[in-house]
Enzyme design. Sequence first.
Site, PDB file in Angstrom:
ATOM      1  N   THR B  24       0.860  -1.181   0.000  1.00  0.00           N
ATOM      2  CA  THR B  24       0.000   0.000   0.000  1.00  0.00           C
ATOM      3  C   THR B  24       0.895   1.228   0.000  1.00  0.00           C
ATOM      4  O   THR B  24       1.820   1.351   0.795  1.00  0.00           O
ATOM      5  CB  THR B  24      -1.058  -0.024   1.136  1.00  0.00           C
ATOM      6  OG1 THR B  24      -2.080   0.913   0.816  1.00  0.00           O
ATOM      7  CG2 THR B  24      -0.486   0.301   2.504  1.00  0.00           C
ATOM      8  N   CYS B  30      -3.989   7.941   7.182  1.00  0.00           N
ATOM      9  CA  CYS B  30      -4.562   6.592   7.151  1.00  0.00           C
ATOM     10  C   CYS B  30      -3.616   5.627   7.858  1.00  0.00           C
ATOM     11  O   CYS B  30      -2.442   5.925   8.056  1.00  0.00           O
ATOM     12  CB  CYS B  30      -4.743   6.112   5.715  1.00  0.00           C
ATOM     13  SG  CYS B  30      -5.882   7.104   4.734  1.00  0.00           S
ATOM     14  N   HIS B  47      -6.047  -0.883   4.277  1.00  0.00           N
ATOM     15  CA  HIS B  47      -5.690   0.543   4.314  1.00  0.00           C
ATOM     16  C   HIS B  47      -6.895   1.317   4.868  1.00  0.00           C
ATOM     17  O   HIS B  47      -7.852   1.589   4.153  1.00  0.00           O
ATOM     18  CB  HIS B  47      -5.344   0.984   2.879  1.00  0.00           C
ATOM     19  CG  HIS B  47      -4.823   2.389   2.755  1.00  0.00           C
ATOM     20  ND1 HIS B  47      -3.786   2.703   1.908  1.00  0.00           N
ATOM     21  CD2 HIS B  47      -5.193   3.555   3.330  1.00  0.00           C
ATOM     22  CE1 HIS B  47      -3.553   4.012   1.972  1.00  0.00           C
ATOM     23  NE2 HIS B  47      -4.398   4.548   2.825  1.00  0.00           N
TER      24      HIS B  47
END
Lengths: 207, 159
Positions: B24, B30, B47
Amino acid sequence: VSDDFIKRLNYLEKDALKETGNIGAGNAATALAQFLNCKIDMSVPSVDILPISEVPEVTGGLEQKVIAILLKVMGEAPGNIVFVFNEYSIERLLGIVLNSKINMEDAGEFEISAIKEIGNILSGSYLTAINQMSNLNLVQSIPAFAYDMAGAILSTIMIPLSEFSDYAILIETKFSVGKNEIEGYFFLIPDPGSLEIILSALGFDTE
Amino acid sequence: MINNQIKVRMAEYKIGRDTDILITVGLGSCVGVTLYDRFNKIGGLIHIMLSENKKGLNPAKYADTGIPLLLSKMEELGAKRSTIVAKIAGGAHMFSIAEENSSMRIGTRNINAVCEILKKEKIELVAMDVGENYGRTMEFYLEDGEVLVRSYKKGEKII
């Protein structure tokens, strides 16, 4: 609810948003041209409706190191204004503004203030144009600055919006200064509820 | 051996095994959560953008619905829950000036929510690289469960 509204937008409404972006960006480009004393070229704005998870990819590479300026739009139709530049472009732009050679890796408070001021000028003139055509009274917050991975910056900007929606609408303009030496992205990202307000201020029946 | 790289976008999860690498890119506020069963070499990466799914939106976007969902999907593929451990990265503050704005403190809130859900699900958190003010990329190697965290500020590190 707002997701449905975004997806139901017809081409006339999208055109109106595009025209809003066009007038806003045109005014912003004029202001920047006066500030820099050189010619600014602007693309025709695009109005993109995207799943929020795809927004961080809109400027190209997720991991590309970029400079971003974020301004909150406040007033009847809140949202965000975001500028994104690559390092090369911002160094050239700062070079013109500060009349010296700038390396972003060594940039300090002074250079960052200059970048924020460019953001202020651009978004101020953009919102002025929108206010004049819509009779809204949108104002901008003080600018925030980030210099990091494009994906990390854009995803963070999208978080508050994603609380209410899985989709986002982006009114995007690309502008360039000189012979493609300096390129930047300008985004207006209305909050989910703001779209209806902007459209009805432009005379659309959004019921 | 062929390494199969699998990209995980924001508000998504993916599951892989053996030589797969789950990636990711560009975690800001995040939080990326890896879950790994080292005996079956099954791992998942999610995520996460927010803590609480109050409106029944995409479950993978939120800590409280995403982590249990990923756990159950991994179990369906043969992972043993009692062996699963977690590593997390992200939860940064990306904008220097906006710290006062509560929406920009989401990084910290996300980290806390993820830790709480992992605790509730009785999943041991074995490593983390969180907070501060820079973006991160995670590469999760399912061969051995190692997670490479990459950033412009700190370079590369294995957690």
